[in-house]
Scaffold this motif. Structure first.
Motif: not given
Length: 261
Positions: A8-11, A81-86, A143-148, A170-175
């Motif tokens: 998931a992190t790689k993807e 967003v889906k992959k970050l959630n996974d 994961l946090h880095m990619f979300a940010s 909003s979803n990225l902030t939540t994640l």
């Protein structure tokens, strides 16, 4: 779960690169549209009808291309967003398993060892647990880095007025917030007393200790290397505070808030 998290992190990394590339191309298209609009305005002022038709056709084609590109970009944003959630779910599951099962079992066996139950592979088990702590810390951080980064890309990019961009932000902030909380819990649980002191006697609700006695305990921060502070922990003074049993249970269950901890 471990393989799932690594994948998931790689993807997510790959999707971040795709999002960055697509947004760059989209920005370039918008700049080109702006340039053509200025050219059309100039041609209209100069009444150059012979070139206006061609410029307007170019504008239509560029707008169509930008619209298609934005549609692809929107899809890629949904995918990351889906992959970050996974990935966040994998982190939560693995972390719960690591802390509630493996670390709990190690601590329980450590307690039993104080009353004579053999625990010969204590250090080996803790080394293995440390590797899992470090793995989780690294995956969480990425994961946090990619979300940010994706959130920053979204907020710095062209502000297209659609509900999708707002919901994605909003979803990225939540994640990102969820990953921060998980990392905080991981760090707080990674501070382990690797060698316990001799059992302290409790008489009439008072702990009996000698003022000059050395407890002889050893503490270990399981993700010190990943935090880049392991080298600063050499010969560090650690203050030991004896607390009530109920307070200890609260700490163990991570029910106390961040400020209290």
């Amino acid at each position: 779960l471990r393989t799932g998290l690594a994948n998931a992190t790689k993807e997510t990394h790959n999707l971040w690169e795709e999002n960055k590339d697509l947004q760059g191309r989209f920005v370039n298209d918008l700049n080109e549209i702006s340039r053509i609009q200025q050219a059309i305005a100039q041609l209209e002022r100069e009444h150059r009808q012979d070139q206006l038709q061609h410029a307007r056709h170019s504008m239509t084609e560029m707008q169509r291309r930008a619209s298609q590109l934005y549609s692809v970009l929107t899809t890629k944003r949904e995918e990351i967003v889906k992959k970050l959630n996974d990935g966040t779910n994998f982190v939560a599951l693995l972390q719960n398993q690591l802390i509630s099962e493996r670390l709990f079992d190690w601590k329980n066996r450590q307690k039993l060892a104080q009353v004579g139950v053999p625990f010969d592979n204590r250090d080996v088990m803790l080394d293995e647990i440390q590797m899992e702590f470090e793995f989780l810390a690294e995956q969480n951080w990425q994961l946090h880095m990619f979300a940010s980064w994706t959130l920053d890309l979204l907020t710095r990019g062209p502000q297209v007025n659609d509900s999708h961009a707002h919901s994605t932000a909003s979803n990225l902030t939540t994640l990102a917030d969820q990953l921060t909380k998980l990392l905080f819990m991981l760090i707080s649980q990674s501070f382990v007393v690797s060698v316990q002191p001799e059992p302290v006697l409790k008489t009439q609700h008072k702990f009996v200790t000698e003022a000059s006695e050395s407890f002889g305990e050893k503490v270990r921060l399981l993700i010190g290397d990943k935090l880049g502070i392991r080298q600063h922990l050499v010969n560090t003074n650690v203050t030991v505070k004896i607390i009530a049993e109920e307070e200890a249970k609260l700490l163990s269950a991570t029910q106390m808030n961040h400020k209290d901890m």
